[in-house]
Write an enzyme that holds these catalytic residues in place. Structure first.
Site, PDB file in Angstrom:
ATOM      1  N   ASN A 157       9.472 -12.443  10.041  1.00  0.00           N
ATOM      2  CA  ASN A 157       8.491 -11.369   9.909  1.00  0.00           C
ATOM      3  C   ASN A 157       7.481 -11.252  11.045  1.00  0.00           C
ATOM      4  O   ASN A 157       6.277 -11.223  10.823  1.00  0.00           O
ATOM      5  CB  ASN A 157       7.777 -11.481   8.563  1.00  0.00           C
ATOM      6  CG  ASN A 157       8.712 -11.126   7.426  1.00  0.00           C
ATOM      7  OD1 ASN A 157       9.512 -10.209   7.536  1.00  0.00           O
ATOM      8  ND2 ASN A 157       8.638 -11.883   6.348  1.00  0.00           N
ATOM      9  N   PRO A 180      10.246  -3.743   7.128  1.00  0.00           N
ATOM     10  CA  PRO A 180       9.913  -2.365   7.511  1.00  0.00           C
ATOM     11  C   PRO A 180       8.515  -1.931   7.103  1.00  0.00           C
ATOM     12  O   PRO A 180       7.921  -1.055   7.733  1.00  0.00           O
ATOM     13  CB  PRO A 180      10.989  -1.535   6.797  1.00  0.00           C
ATOM     14  CG  PRO A 180      12.155  -2.464   6.690  1.00  0.00           C
ATOM     15  CD  PRO A 180      11.548  -3.812   6.434  1.00  0.00           C
ATOM     16  N   SER A 181       7.969  -2.536   6.049  1.00  0.00           N
ATOM     17  CA  SER A 181       6.629  -2.146   5.606  1.00  0.00           C
ATOM     18  C   SER A 181       5.581  -2.412   6.676  1.00  0.00           C
ATOM     19  O   SER A 181       4.541  -1.749   6.710  1.00  0.00           O
ATOM     20  CB  SER A 181       6.260  -2.895   4.326  1.00  0.00           C
ATOM     21  OG  SER A 181       6.173  -4.278   4.555  1.00  0.00           O
ATOM     22  N   SER A 265      13.523 -14.866  -0.701  1.00  0.00           N
ATOM     23  CA  SER A 265      12.574 -14.768   0.404  1.00  0.00           C
ATOM     24  C   SER A 265      13.327 -14.678   1.722  1.00  0.00           C
ATOM     25  O   SER A 265      14.493 -15.067   1.837  1.00  0.00           O
ATOM     26  CB  SER A 265      11.645 -15.976   0.425  1.00  0.00           C
ATOM     27  OG  SER A 265      12.367 -17.122   0.830  1.00  0.00           O
ATOM     28  N   THR A 266      12.635 -14.174   2.730  1.00  0.00           N
ATOM     29  CA  THR A 266      13.214 -14.127   4.074  1.00  0.00           C
ATOM     30  C   THR A 266      13.621 -15.522   4.529  1.00  0.00           C
ATOM     31  O   THR A 266      14.662 -15.713   5.159  1.00  0.00           O
ATOM     32  CB  THR A 266      12.213 -13.540   5.075  1.00  0.00           C
ATOM     33  OG1 THR A 266      11.804 -12.249   4.628  1.00  0.00           O
ATOM     34  CG2 THR A 266      12.828 -13.411   6.453  1.00  0.00           C
ATOM     35  N   GLY A 267      12.781 -16.507   4.220  1.00  0.00           N
ATOM     36  CA  GLY A 267      13.055 -17.863   4.684  1.00  0.00           C
ATOM     37  C   GLY A 267      14.371 -18.414   4.195  1.00  0.00           C
ATOM     38  O   GLY A 267      15.135 -18.994   4.968  1.00  0.00           O
ATOM     39  N   HIS A 314       8.846 -13.650  -5.187  1.00  0.00           N
ATOM     40  CA  HIS A 314       9.803 -14.720  -4.908  1.00  0.00           C
ATOM     41  C   HIS A 314       9.505 -15.950  -5.764  1.00  0.00           C
ATOM     42  O   HIS A 314       8.368 -16.245  -6.070  1.00  0.00           O
ATOM     43  CB  HIS A 314       9.740 -15.144  -3.441  1.00  0.00           C
ATOM     44  CG  HIS A 314       9.859 -14.003  -2.484  1.00  0.00           C
ATOM     45  ND1 HIS A 314      10.969 -13.200  -2.439  1.00  0.00           N
ATOM     46  CD2 HIS A 314       9.007 -13.519  -1.565  1.00  0.00           C
ATOM     47  CE1 HIS A 314      10.787 -12.273  -1.518  1.00  0.00           C
ATOM     48  NE2 HIS A 314       9.602 -12.448  -0.982  1.00  0.00           N
TER      49      HIS A 314
END
Length: 344
Positions: A157, A180-181, A265-267, A314
């Site tokens: 991010n 994108p936010s 989550s992204t992680g 998450h």
């Protein structure tokens, strides 16, 4: 997934609930740092009061983590084989013309534009990969050199990278995710002038900018604008898009292994991708608690600010417990605290 040391930890984590959520260790954080940041001050004295059960919980984590780490080839092969057969991330994680031809119908109708002809990893398996979260545990960690020494570096991010943080988080980036936010809220959905955002994206060099363009309808247009902007400005970076089929398979895989969350989550997405693409996976900045494991002093939410992340999206403590189990089994290495120069 097999339990390693203290199966009650997950239950305890769930029961503590919001008391332990004040730190984000990676996350799809809509207030991630594209603006100029001043490093937050980290309190180095032990807090007078810890939340009920926190000290015991952190002590249990340290006990499980403190064993001398060695990669277990058998456990690594078994786990990554199951992950690959379920998700095929090496081939499917990122949309390409090979796995998603032009005209393919997505989950919803969306314009398909130029995609990569080949997978960005070029069928190459990397020796070492660093997956870098944004948790406050990275501040004063001295992990920068170790992170930069990895063959492939993934970040979450669009975190700030500059001289203020280089000693702790490094400077190299090969792939960075982007919610994108961030572009919607801070850059007017890229519908106006775009030079300011390009100045920030330059800090990631020739990296791949990974966007979930087809996770939600609202993500698609701004993600395409990011791709156009990079192309229009002649950036060495490339925008690539998560394949929604891969994300669904990945969610089902982790769900079957005990992770019941509304969205990964992204992680853990990037850690999963790294496990398929890399022989040795190292995680940094993954710590879901508001106190440092060594000294118990209060941490900021991110290494670059103390903005609170969303708590409801998450299942962070459960994710951490699963990653800690993989660390204990020698599948990946989870770094907590300071990085020693002679650490291997």
């Amino acid at each position: 997934m097999a339990s390693c040391g203290g199966s009650s930890t997950t239950i305890t984590l769930l029961c503590l609930g919001s008391l332990l959520f004040s730190v984000s260790w990676y996350l799809i954080d809509e207030q991630s740092g594209l603006a100029s940041h001043k490093p937050p001050a980290q309190r180095k004295s032990s807090p007078s009061v810890l939340c009920k059960g926190c000290r015991e919980l952190i002590d249990d984590v340290l006990k499980r983590h403190s064993q001398k780490w060695e990669k277990n080839e058998e456990n690594y092969r078994n786990f990554t084989s199951k992950l690959s057969s379920s998700c095929r991330g090496f081939e499917k994680a990122i949309i390409t013309q090979a796995n998603t031809p032009v005209g393919t119908k997505m989950v919803y109708d969306a314009e398909m534009t130029k995609t990569l002809r080949e997978h960005p990893f070029s069928n190459e398996t990397f020796d070492t990969c660093a997956v870098v979260g944004n948790g406050g545990i990275l501040a004063d960690s001295g992990c920068g050199k170790m992170i930069d020494s990895a063959q492939f570096v993934m970040r979450c991010n669009l975190p700030p990278l500059n001289e203020k943080y280089g000693k702790d988080v490094g400077a190299r980036t090969d792939l960075v995710s982007a919610n994108p936010s961030i572009f919607n809220e801070k850059y007017n959905s890229l519908s106006g002038r775009r030079r300011d955002v390009m100045e920030r994206l330059q800090s990631y060099g020739k990296s791949l900018i990974l966007l979930p363009a087809f996770s939600f309808r609202m993500n698609t247009q701004v993600s395409l604008r990011v791709a156009y902007t990079l192309e229009d400005f002649g950036s060495p970076s490339r925008a690539v898009f998560f394949n929604p089929d891969y994300l669904r398979n990945l969610s089902q895989f982790w769900n079957a292994n005990g992770l019941k969350s509304r969205r990964l989550s992204t992680g853990i997405m990037l850690a999963s991708l790294a496990l398929e693409a890399c022989s040795n996976v190292h995680l940094y900045g993954f710590w879901p608690f508001s106190n440092h494991p060594h000294g118990l002093y209060t941490l900021t939410n991110h290494y670059y600010d103390d903005t609170e992340a969303k708590r409801w999206f998450h299942a962070m403590p459960v994710e951490f417990d699963l990653l800690l189990k993989l660390h204990s089994r020698g599948v990946l290495r989870l770094h907590l605290g300071r990085c020693l120069t002679d650490e291997s």
